[in-house]
Design an enzyme around this catalytic site. Structure first.
Site, PDB file in Angstrom:
ATOM      1  N   GLU A 172      -8.757  -7.610  -5.660  1.00  0.00           N
ATOM      2  CA  GLU A 172      -9.781  -6.922  -4.884  1.00  0.00           C
ATOM      3  C   GLU A 172      -9.219  -6.424  -3.554  1.00  0.00           C
ATOM      4  O   GLU A 172      -9.587  -6.896  -2.470  1.00  0.00           O
ATOM      5  CB  GLU A 172     -10.994  -7.842  -4.699  1.00  0.00           C
ATOM      6  CG  GLU A 172     -11.699  -8.081  -6.029  1.00  0.00           C
ATOM      7  CD  GLU A 172     -12.910  -8.987  -5.919  1.00  0.00           C
ATOM      8  OE1 GLU A 172     -12.932  -9.843  -5.008  1.00  0.00           O
ATOM      9  OE2 GLU A 172     -13.824  -8.847  -6.741  1.00  0.00           O
ATOM     10  N   HIS A 414     -25.768 -15.008 -16.945  1.00  0.00           N
ATOM     11  CA  HIS A 414     -24.737 -15.091 -15.914  1.00  0.00           C
ATOM     12  C   HIS A 414     -24.204 -16.517 -15.838  1.00  0.00           C
ATOM     13  O   HIS A 414     -24.968 -17.474 -15.699  1.00  0.00           O
ATOM     14  CB  HIS A 414     -25.284 -14.680 -14.549  1.00  0.00           C
ATOM     15  CG  HIS A 414     -24.234 -14.705 -13.466  1.00  0.00           C
ATOM     16  ND1 HIS A 414     -24.320 -15.498 -12.348  1.00  0.00           N
ATOM     17  CD2 HIS A 414     -23.056 -14.051 -13.361  1.00  0.00           C
ATOM     18  CE1 HIS A 414     -23.248 -15.323 -11.592  1.00  0.00           C
ATOM     19  NE2 HIS A 414     -22.465 -14.448 -12.184  1.00  0.00           N
ATOM     20  N   HIS A 415     -22.881 -16.650 -15.976  1.00  0.00           N
ATOM     21  CA  HIS A 415     -22.206 -17.941 -15.841  1.00  0.00           C
ATOM     22  C   HIS A 415     -21.225 -17.862 -14.678  1.00  0.00           C
ATOM     23  O   HIS A 415     -20.159 -17.268 -14.807  1.00  0.00           O
ATOM     24  CB  HIS A 415     -21.423 -18.289 -17.112  1.00  0.00           C
ATOM     25  CG  HIS A 415     -22.267 -18.666 -18.274  1.00  0.00           C
ATOM     26  ND1 HIS A 415     -21.792 -18.690 -19.575  1.00  0.00           N
ATOM     27  CD2 HIS A 415     -23.577 -19.046 -18.346  1.00  0.00           C
ATOM     28  CE1 HIS A 415     -22.761 -19.059 -20.387  1.00  0.00           C
ATOM     29  NE2 HIS A 415     -23.846 -19.283 -19.667  1.00  0.00           N
ATOM     30  N   GLU A 416     -21.570 -18.423 -13.544  1.00  0.00           N
ATOM     31  CA  GLU A 416     -20.589 -18.577 -12.467  1.00  0.00           C
ATOM     32  C   GLU A 416     -19.911 -19.930 -12.665  1.00  0.00           C
ATOM     33  O   GLU A 416     -20.573 -20.965 -12.662  1.00  0.00           O
ATOM     34  CB  GLU A 416     -21.252 -18.499 -11.093  1.00  0.00           C
ATOM     35  CG  GLU A 416     -20.287 -18.742  -9.944  1.00  0.00           C
ATOM     36  CD  GLU A 416     -19.049 -17.846 -10.019  1.00  0.00           C
ATOM     37  OE1 GLU A 416     -17.930 -18.395 -10.150  1.00  0.00           O
ATOM     38  OE2 GLU A 416     -19.207 -16.608  -9.968  1.00  0.00           O
ATOM     39  N   HIS A 484     -15.726 -11.456 -14.689  1.00  0.00           N
ATOM     40  CA  HIS A 484     -15.395 -11.072 -13.310  1.00  0.00           C
ATOM     41  C   HIS A 484     -14.411 -12.088 -12.718  1.00  0.00           C
ATOM     42  O   HIS A 484     -14.413 -13.258 -13.090  1.00  0.00           O
ATOM     43  CB  HIS A 484     -16.656 -11.003 -12.456  1.00  0.00           C
ATOM     44  CG  HIS A 484     -17.439  -9.759 -12.681  1.00  0.00           C
ATOM     45  ND1 HIS A 484     -17.911  -8.969 -11.647  1.00  0.00           N
ATOM     46  CD2 HIS A 484     -17.825  -9.134 -13.827  1.00  0.00           C
ATOM     47  CE1 HIS A 484     -18.564  -7.926 -12.145  1.00  0.00           C
ATOM     48  NE2 HIS A 484     -18.527  -8.016 -13.472  1.00  0.00           N
ATOM     49  N   GLU A 485     -13.576 -11.594 -11.797  1.00  0.00           N
ATOM     50  CA  GLU A 485     -12.510 -12.395 -11.171  1.00  0.00           C
ATOM     51  C   GLU A 485     -11.496 -12.913 -12.187  1.00  0.00           C
ATOM     52  O   GLU A 485     -10.727 -13.829 -11.890  1.00  0.00           O
ATOM     53  CB  GLU A 485     -13.069 -13.577 -10.358  1.00  0.00           C
ATOM     54  CG  GLU A 485     -13.898 -13.185  -9.160  1.00  0.00           C
ATOM     55  CD  GLU A 485     -15.353 -12.951  -9.516  1.00  0.00           C
ATOM     56  OE1 GLU A 485     -15.973 -12.059  -8.904  1.00  0.00           O
ATOM     57  OE2 GLU A 485     -15.885 -13.655 -10.402  1.00  0.00           O
ATOM     58  N   GLU A 503     -14.226  -7.066 -14.408  1.00  0.00           N
ATOM     59  CA  GLU A 503     -14.204  -6.563 -13.034  1.00  0.00           C
ATOM     60  C   GLU A 503     -12.743  -6.339 -12.670  1.00  0.00           C
ATOM     61  O   GLU A 503     -12.222  -5.254 -12.816  1.00  0.00           O
ATOM     62  CB  GLU A 503     -14.876  -7.544 -12.089  1.00  0.00           C
ATOM     63  CG  GLU A 503     -14.971  -7.039 -10.664  1.00  0.00           C
ATOM     64  CD  GLU A 503     -15.423  -8.115  -9.711  1.00  0.00           C
ATOM     65  OE1 GLU A 503     -16.182  -7.793  -8.789  1.00  0.00           O
ATOM     66  OE2 GLU A 503     -15.017  -9.285  -9.865  1.00  0.00           O
ATOM     67  N   GLU A 509     -19.466  -3.073  -4.600  1.00  0.00           N
ATOM     68  CA  GLU A 509     -19.843  -3.827  -3.406  1.00  0.00           C
ATOM     69  C   GLU A 509     -18.792  -3.721  -2.304  1.00  0.00           C
ATOM     70  O   GLU A 509     -19.105  -3.816  -1.116  1.00  0.00           O
ATOM     71  CB  GLU A 509     -20.103  -5.305  -3.754  1.00  0.00           C
ATOM     72  CG  GLU A 509     -18.884  -6.112  -4.164  1.00  0.00           C
ATOM     73  CD  GLU A 509     -18.618  -6.085  -5.658  1.00  0.00           C
ATOM     74  OE1 GLU A 509     -18.037  -7.052  -6.170  1.00  0.00           O
ATOM     75  OE2 GLU A 509     -18.983  -5.089  -6.297  1.00  0.00           O
TER      76      GLU A 509
END
Length: 704
Positions: A172, A414-416, A484-485, A503, A509
């Protein structure tokens, strides 16, 4: 003496042939030469249209705790050449059919003194070269640890590069455009402040790396089929302009644990004198295996909205409560916790998004912050682990599923993971089964923060294997994944097409709070998107974030017309309308393009492109005769000139053009746009203004 001379000449010629071998691409555009140096070091070089683009470069691997690495003292014991030509159909994509046509050279090498063998396999396409190391089953090389891979990419000059710093944990970054010789100086500040592994060289950069020579040759360096191996970075010797592979280490500093038979990922070099051909290349996908999912009928492109942007901007929160001590003391019933009053994932708010999705033809709604744990994780315990099945008191899983189903809308899970990957793996079966039981077909997973256990990096072999495990496990449950990440993609979506998005770069963002330059979206298709689609989350209509949250003074560096164009230029089978329903309701005429634009395509035409400056793409919606065009522009205003020769001859179309107004500017007047309709055929031409940080979008509908 004459006979002796000719005998020596014949011996010399045989020796040269044994050490050097040429490989040409199917149509002869490329020539690659493999050879061994006098000390038995394998090398290659690459020419494009008779012009050298990669000078003689060394190949090999340095091993740990081994008296002799796989670097030199090799002899050629076998060479095999072959040709391959197929056409395959992607499950989703930019085109209906992809041709996979290459010539191959496999060189078997034996190392003196160790009697170990490796194979270096080269595949030469009309868009570039791929090569990898293979380790056959053998007595003297079974288990080994890679200390470093030593693949070189020797450039022919001080090229212009579009790069981000080498970092083992994040991609990022905003892209920097500079000469190779300037990377060291320009990266010092970012390297010191941001690079998570300070042992990495300040001349290290990430792939996919985009380069341009002074004479207009475009070169892209990347990798394909990254499986059971560490992600590759590139370290630049800026005296000789030579890149060398630099693998991501694990907690012990090791770069890879190997067991023969096995192989490395492909190292890729794409080359063209036309930037559009880099964007259109499918070489990365072609270097991956065919789909391992037999029945792919459940994998479908998705256009969605979500309870997300209001959290990013700070208008609402992920957490149900800010009462951290209550939860820390082990109180499992949230009746004793004080609600935050700003929790976004509440029943009423989610229903509002479901209603909006149903009314406007969207497939799904993403909801973040629905499950317990955010109150611990945000600002308190970064080691907190989620359980992925326990909702907050104000989120009715079954009720919302039934409500969405009645409206013809899906909800995206969504799984963080908070970087705790072993915890995620322990709960994965239960979490995926929970999804299926409640009607969820897709999951957005996140890996924010340090990887647990400590010392592991986001892109080393260990965590790469976790990402792969998650994709394959999801396939067992017929679940699509948007990670993501995670590690940047390398074409694995061909093999596992349930990986419908990643991502792995700065998304929308960062154009707000991260300050990404307006040309960011003109670089990403040349870099990040080479390996697969990105969940970029476009469609922001309110650029002044303070209007959503007075405490947030961020500004999205884009015009509204540019945001529309991203649905075409930033290809993904997973496209989000990322802004809130309230902001879309303010601009219903512009929002119409987002409602109309397709997410799956049968044809794609790259009309004009220059990395860092502009991209214009036309795509034909699958199963229709309708086309959509997108143009994104960098900092400098320009006039874009296109013709419509891609349209079917003899047909008439109505083109609706969503464009920057004359006074539009990404900073000072981003919401200034015009909409007009014109009749077009395949003989039509268009000159259209693109403002600073702007662009245009066109829907082209066949006139019946």
């Amino acid at each position: 003496m004459k006979n002796l001379f000719f005998a020596s000449l014949i011996l010399f010629a045989f020796s040269t042939v044994a050490k050097a071998q040429q490989l040409k691409s199917p149509e002869g555009k490329f020539v690659m030469e493999f050879s061994l140096q006098n000390d038995g070091t394998p090398t290659y070089n690459l020419k494009y249209k008779n012009k050298e683009v990669v000078k003689t470069s060394k190949l090999g691997l340095e091993l740990k705790d081994d008296k002799k690495s796989l670097l030199n003292d090799f002899t050629v014991v076998d060479t095999k050449t072959s040709t391959f030509d197929e056409t395959w159909k992607p499950v989703w994509g930019e085109v209906d059919n992809i041709r996979n046509h290459y010539n191959e050279l496999a060189v078997t090498l034996n190392q003196k003194g160790t009697d170990r063998q490796i194979i270096i396999r080269f595949r030469l396409f009309e868009d570039g070269l791929g090569f990898r190391y293979e380790f056959p089953a053998q007595k003297n090389l079974t288990y080994f640890v890679i200390k470093e891979e030593r693949s070189q990419f020797a450039m022919t000059g001080d090229h212009t590069a579009f790069w981000i710093p080498g970092d083992y944990d994040t991609q990022e970054y905003d892209y920097t455009k500079s000469k190779l010789s300037e990377i060291r100086g320009l990266s010092e500040k970012a390297y010191t402040a941001n690079v998570s592994q300070k042992s990495f060289s300040p001349t290290g950069v990430q792939t996919s790396l985009m380069l341009k020579t002074n004479d207009g040759i475009y070169i892209n360096l990347h990798e394909a089929a990254l499986i059971n191996y560490s992600c590759m970075h590139l370290n630049l010797d800026d005296k000789n302009m030579t890149f060398t592979s630099w693998l991501t280490p694990d907690a012990k500093g090791d770069k890879g644990y190997m067991q023969a038979p096995s192989h490395s990922p492909w190292r890729t070099i794409m080359v063209s004198d036309d930037a559009r051909e880099i964007l259109a290349s499918k070489m990365t996908y072609n270097l991956n295996d065919p789909s391992k999912i037999d029945n792919t009928s459940w994998i479908k492109p998705v256009k969605y909205i979500g309870v997300w942007w209001e959290m990013i901007t700070g208008k609402s929160s992920w957490s149900y409560t800010n009462d951290f001590p209550t939860v820390q003391l082990g109180v499992s019933d949230f009746s004793k916790a004080k609600p935050s009053g700003t929790h976004g994932a509440n029943n009423a708010n989610v229903k509002k998004y479901i209603d909006f999705a149903a009314a406007n033809g969207f497939d799904a709604v993403l909801v973040e912050g629905w499950n317990e744990g955010w109150e611990d994780w945000f600002g308190h315990s970064k080691d907190y682990v989620f359980d992925f099945v326990t909702p907050y008191p104000d989120f009715d899983v079954k009720g919302l599923h039934e409500y969405a189903k009645s409206k013809g809308v899906k909800i995206i899970m969504h799984h963080e993971t908070s970087g705790s990957v072993r915890n995620y793996e322990r709960h994965m079966d239960k979490a995926y089964q929970f999804m299926k039981d409640n009607g969820y077909d897709a999951v957005k997973s996140g890996y924010v923060g340090d990887i647990l256990p400590r010392g592991e990096n986001h892109y080393n072999q260990w965590i790469v294997n976790h990402y792969q495990y998650a994709i394959e496990k999801a396939a067992d449950y017929k679940i699509m994944v948007n990670a993501h990440e995670a590690v940047r993609p390398t074409g694995i979506a061909r093999t596992y097409p349930n990986l419908i998005g990643n991502e792995a770069a700065r998304g929308t963002e960062y154009q707000a709070f991260g300050g990404s330059k307006p040309n960011h979206v003109t670089v990403l298709p040349f870099t990040r998107l080479i390996g697969g689609p990105m969940d970029y989350t476009p469609g922001i209509f309110e650029m002044d974030i303070s209007k959503m949250n007075p405490d947030n003074k961020s500004h999205v560096n884009s015009t509204l017309a540019n945001q529309l164009a991203l649905y075409v230029t930033m290809y993904s089978p997973l496209q989000m309308a990322a802004d809130t329903p309230e902001n879309y309701n303010r601009f219903p005429d512009a929002f119409q393009f987002i409602k109309d634009v397709a997410v799956d395509w049968s044809e794609s035409k790259y009309i004009e492109a220059e990395p860092g400056d502009f991209i214009t793409v036309a795509r034909k919606a699958k199963g229709t005769n309708n086309w959509f065009v997108g143009n994104v522009n960098g900092e400098t205003p320009r006039t874009s000139n296109i013709d419509f020769s891609f349209l079917e001859k003899g047909k008439k179309y109505t083109a609706t053009i969503y464009a920057d107004a004359k006074d539009a500017h990404y900073k000072t007047n981003p919401q200034a746009y015009t909409i007009r309709k014109i009749a077009v055929t395949n003989k039509s031409k268009l000159s259209q203004l693109s403002a600073s940080g702007g662009g245009y979008a066109i829907s082209i509908i066949e006139t019946k």
